[in-house]
Design a protein around this motif. Structure first.
Motif, PDB file in Angstrom:
ATOM      1  N   ARG A   1     -27.753 -55.949 -22.299  1.00 11.34           N
ATOM      2  CA  ARG A   1     -28.385 -54.739 -22.516  1.00 11.34           C
ATOM      3  C   ARG A   1     -29.045 -54.653 -23.815  1.00 11.34           C
ATOM      4  NH1 ARG A   1     -27.762 -55.934 -17.944  1.00 11.34           N
ATOM      5  NH2 ARG A   1     -27.044 -54.608 -16.302  1.00 11.34           N
ATOM      6  N   THR A   2     -30.166 -53.886 -23.875  1.00 14.10           N
ATOM      7  CA  THR A   2     -30.789 -53.546 -25.312  1.00 14.10           C
ATOM      8  C   THR A   2     -30.556 -51.908 -25.481  1.00 14.10           C
ATOM      9  OG1 THR A   2     -32.966 -53.132 -24.401  1.00 14.10           O
ATOM     10  CG2 THR A   2     -32.353 -55.367 -25.371  1.00 14.10           C
ATOM     11  N   TYR A   3     -30.204 -51.714 -26.734  1.00 17.39           N
ATOM     12  CA  TYR A   3     -30.046 -50.101 -27.336  1.00 17.39           C
ATOM     13  C   TYR A   3     -30.627 -49.927 -28.571  1.00 17.39           C
ATOM     14  CZ  TYR A   3     -26.459 -49.995 -23.491  1.00 17.39           C
ATOM     15  OH  TYR A   3     -25.899 -50.319 -22.077  1.00 17.39           O
ATOM     16  N   SER A   4     -31.383 -48.871 -28.735  1.00 22.72           N
ATOM     17  CA  SER A   4     -32.065 -48.547 -29.794  1.00 22.72           C
ATOM     18  C   SER A   4     -30.969 -48.054 -30.964  1.00 22.72           C
ATOM     19  CB  SER A   4     -33.024 -47.496 -29.573  1.00 22.72           C
ATOM     20  OG  SER A   4     -33.853 -47.949 -28.686  1.00 22.72           O
ATOM     21  N   ILE A   5     -31.218 -48.234 -32.215  1.00 21.55           N
ATOM     22  CA  ILE A   5     -30.527 -48.072 -33.283  1.00 21.55           C
ATOM     23  C   ILE A   5     -30.979 -46.800 -33.535  1.00 21.55           C
ATOM     24  CG2 ILE A   5     -30.215 -48.582 -35.899  1.00 21.55           C
ATOM     25  CD1 ILE A   5     -30.977 -51.449 -35.137  1.00 21.55           C
ATOM     26  N   CYS A   6     -29.912 -45.532 -33.833  1.00 20.60           N
ATOM     27  CA  CYS A   6     -30.230 -44.294 -34.094  1.00 20.60           C
ATOM     28  C   CYS A   6     -30.009 -44.007 -35.699  1.00 20.60           C
ATOM     29  CB  CYS A   6     -29.517 -43.508 -33.175  1.00 20.60           C
ATOM     30  SG  CYS A   6     -27.730 -43.685 -33.375  1.00 20.60           S
ATOM     31  N   ALA A   7     -29.336 -44.757 -36.367  1.00 19.46           N
ATOM     32  CA  ALA A   7     -29.160 -44.356 -37.574  1.00 19.46           C
ATOM     33  C   ALA A   7     -30.230 -44.684 -38.680  1.00 19.46           C
ATOM     34  CB  ALA A   7     -28.276 -45.378 -38.183  1.00 19.46           C
ATOM     35  N   PRO A   8     -30.436 -44.048 -39.576  1.00 27.79           N
ATOM     36  CA  PRO A   8     -31.386 -44.263 -40.758  1.00 27.79           C
ATOM     37  C   PRO A   8     -31.501 -45.737 -41.247  1.00 27.79           C
ATOM     38  CG  PRO A   8     -30.632 -42.326 -41.098  1.00 27.79           C
ATOM     39  CD  PRO A   8     -29.492 -42.926 -40.097  1.00 27.79           C
TER      40      PRO A   8
ATOM     41  N   GLU B   1     -28.227 -58.719 -44.320  1.00 28.00           N
ATOM     42  CA  GLU B   1     -29.678 -58.806 -44.558  1.00 28.00           C
ATOM     43  C   GLU B   1     -29.812 -59.111 -42.924  1.00 28.00           C
ATOM     44  OE1 GLU B   1     -32.013 -58.576 -46.689  1.00 28.00           O
ATOM     45  OE2 GLU B   1     -30.321 -57.692 -48.014  1.00 28.00           O
ATOM     46  N   THR B   2     -29.258 -59.768 -42.157  1.00 21.68           N
ATOM     47  CA  THR B   2     -29.406 -60.154 -40.862  1.00 21.68           C
ATOM     48  C   THR B   2     -29.743 -58.903 -39.894  1.00 21.68           C
ATOM     49  OG1 THR B   2     -28.091 -62.222 -40.893  1.00 21.68           O
ATOM     50  CG2 THR B   2     -28.440 -61.263 -38.564  1.00 21.68           C
ATOM     51  N   PHE B   3     -28.702 -57.833 -40.263  1.00 19.58           N
ATOM     52  CA  PHE B   3     -28.779 -56.564 -39.619  1.00 19.58           C
ATOM     53  C   PHE B   3     -29.486 -55.459 -40.230  1.00 19.58           C
ATOM     54  CE2 PHE B   3     -25.595 -59.022 -36.918  1.00 19.58           C
ATOM     55  CZ  PHE B   3     -25.807 -58.573 -35.690  1.00 19.58           C
ATOM     56  N   ARG B   4     -30.285 -55.734 -41.190  1.00 19.34           N
ATOM     57  CA  ARG B   4     -31.140 -54.606 -41.742  1.00 19.34           C
ATOM     58  C   ARG B   4     -32.231 -54.506 -40.851  1.00 19.34           C
ATOM     59  NH1 ARG B   4     -30.607 -53.452 -46.802  1.00 19.34           N
ATOM     60  NH2 ARG B   4     -29.854 -55.352 -47.286  1.00 19.34           N
ATOM     61  N   HIS B   5     -32.660 -53.393 -40.389  1.00 20.67           N
ATOM     62  CA  HIS B   5     -33.343 -52.931 -39.672  1.00 20.67           C
ATOM     63  C   HIS B   5     -34.610 -52.349 -40.007  1.00 20.67           C
ATOM     64  CE1 HIS B   5     -30.975 -49.020 -39.413  1.00 20.67           C
ATOM     65  NE2 HIS B   5     -32.111 -48.561 -38.735  1.00 20.67           N
ATOM     66  N   THR B   6     -35.691 -51.984 -39.322  1.00 20.31           N
ATOM     67  CA  THR B   6     -36.834 -51.145 -39.551  1.00 20.31           C
ATOM     68  C   THR B   6     -36.505 -50.093 -38.614  1.00 20.31           C
ATOM     69  OG1 THR B   6     -38.272 -53.048 -40.047  1.00 20.31           O
ATOM     70  CG2 THR B   6     -39.341 -51.084 -39.419  1.00 20.31           C
ATOM     71  N   PRO B   7     -37.054 -48.689 -38.921  1.00 19.32           N
ATOM     72  CA  PRO B   7     -36.980 -47.648 -38.083  1.00 19.32           C
ATOM     73  C   PRO B   7     -37.318 -47.965 -36.932  1.00 19.32           C
ATOM     74  CG  PRO B   7     -37.493 -46.954 -40.318  1.00 19.32           C
ATOM     75  CD  PRO B   7     -37.626 -48.332 -40.442  1.00 19.32           C
ATOM     76  N   GLY B   8     -36.739 -47.667 -35.676  1.00 19.42           N
ATOM     77  CA  GLY B   8     -37.104 -47.599 -34.288  1.00 19.42           C
ATOM     78  C   GLY B   8     -36.914 -49.035 -33.602  1.00 19.42           C
ATOM     79  N   GLN B   9     -36.268 -49.951 -34.316  1.00 24.88           N
ATOM     80  CA  GLN B   9     -35.973 -51.273 -33.791  1.00 24.88           C
ATOM     81  C   GLN B   9     -34.440 -50.847 -32.777  1.00 24.88           C
ATOM     82  OE1 GLN B   9     -35.829 -54.124 -37.166  1.00 24.88           O
ATOM     83  NE2 GLN B   9     -37.427 -54.929 -35.919  1.00 24.88           N
ATOM     84  N   HIS B  10     -34.206 -52.014 -31.857  1.00 28.28           N
ATOM     85  CA  HIS B  10     -33.058 -52.170 -30.926  1.00 28.28           C
ATOM     86  C   HIS B  10     -32.252 -53.055 -31.523  1.00 28.28           C
ATOM     87  CE1 HIS B  10     -36.469 -53.920 -28.581  1.00 28.28           C
ATOM     88  NE2 HIS B  10     -35.545 -54.956 -28.417  1.00 28.28           N
TER      89      HIS B  10
END
Length: 362
Positions: free
Chosen positions: A59-66, A30-39
């Motif tokens: 550093r920040t990196y964008s999540i590429c996974a759906p 639940e902590t790492f459930r993301h909205t598309p486009g988040q980093h």
């Protein structure tokens, strides 16, 4: 808050880019459930003697996974000249290593909904948009997406296979236009940069520009700024344009300055100021030392204050200005409606009044 996560995959995308996947244990799903486009923000110990790092590199990196019910935490990392973490990721990071990772954040997002959407991206700017497009097309049958992407060369293009897969899976709803700036191609657009003038000619030939429900611009500052000016010139409403900047030149001399609720103190005037801040439900007050940002003031007492890039790009240090007035040196992360509502970037903010109050919890 950071969590230690195990690296499960390191995939080479190009000569200077990798995709890194992290294992997310059941108790953190639940902590790492993301909205598309988040980093996500990552951190590691800084080399001994590294100046200005407080003993760590973030550093920040964008999540590429759906996005999905089972969070897949995969990010794209491109080598940046002199970049401490990107060099480590490409040359040393391996399966089984542990990296400290902060929960997903960011507002460059699109919750799946019906409509026609488009993106203009450059280089590693494809990373968050890949998650946005893949999630949208898989979840919403009434949605369409157009991707206009620019890269230096075909060999330097990140996520070629993943984008091609979207084209194969959704041929009627996914439109792809590619451009390269440093080599000639037999198909697609001719070589050259996607600047304002070129996009002003190109986009109306591809799409009903003003009817698009959301534009997503991501990549280097020059590309994003040029695309925004092109869209505004073509009549696109400001609230339909969303942008995220990668790779801002530190030597940039015309970076935007945003004044929030007041003009800054006159140049050369030493302002004695006190900062009050609320973070994770706890409040405190501290004197602001001359020349330091409000984030630096908070960090002297609260090491858990949120930040990553300290360059006004990622938005991790976003806070609500409860009272007082500040000056932001530059802002590449907050949308106009956010600054109008009273949000600031703590890493770029300096007091313009004797008392300032921030709330990091809003």
């Amino acid at each position: 808050m950071f969590h230690p996560l195990r690296v499960s995959e390191v995939d080479r995308l190009t000569d200077d880019a990798v995709a890194v996947t992290f294992d997310v244990p059941p108790e953190l799903r639940e902590t790492f459930r993301h909205t598309p486009g988040q980093h996500i923000a990552v951190r590691r110990a800084a080399p001994p003697g590294e100046p200005g790092t407080r003993g760590e590199i973030r550093r920040t990196y964008s999540i590429c996974a759906p996005a999905g019910p089972e969070p897949a935490l995969r990010v794209g990392i491109r080598l940046v000249e002199g970049g401490e973490f990107s060099t480590y990721a490409l040359k040393e990071l391996a399966v089984g290593h542990t990296v400290e990772v902060m929960e997903p954040a960011g507002r460059f997002v699109l919750e799946p909904r019906p409509g026609h959407f488009a993106a203009v991206v450059g280089g590693s700017g494809i990373t968050p948009v890949l998650s946005i497009a893949a999630t949208l097309l898989a979840r919403e049958p009434a949605a369409r997406f157009c991707l206009v992407r620019s890269d230096r060369t075909v060999a330097s293009t990140m996520f070629l296979e993943e984008v091609a897969d979207l084209k194969d899976r959704f041929p009627d709803r996914f439109q792809l236009v590619t451009a390269v700036s440093r080599e000639e191609r037999q198909a697609g657009l001719g070589s050259g940069r996607l600047d304002r003038e070129r996009l002003t000619r190109l986009l109306p030939a591809l799409l009903p520009v003003t009817d698009i429900d959301g534009w997503f611009l991501c990549g280097p500052l020059g590309l994003v700024a040029g695309a925004e000016r092109a869209l505004r010139g073509l009549g696109v409403r400001r609230d339909r344009i969303h942008q995220e900047i990668f790779h801002v030149d530190e030597a940039l001399t015309d970076a935007p300055t945003t004044e929030t609720r007041a003009a800054p103190a006159p140049v050369g005037t030493a302002l004695s100021a006190t900062l009050s801040a609320t973070l994770d439900g706890r409040s405190g007050s501290w004197p602001v030392r001359e020349g330091e940002s409000l984030l630096e003031t908070v960090l002297r007492a609260r090491a858990d204050a949120p930040y990553a890039c300290k360059g006004g790009v990622c938005g991790t240090c976003r806070a609500f200005l409860v009272s007082g007035e500040v000056r932001m040196d530059r802002n590449f992360a907050l949308e106009p409606d956010e600054t109008e509502a009273g949000y600031v970037l703590a890493c770029q903010s300096h007091p313009a009044t004797e008392e300032v109050e921030l709330d990091f919890d809003r």
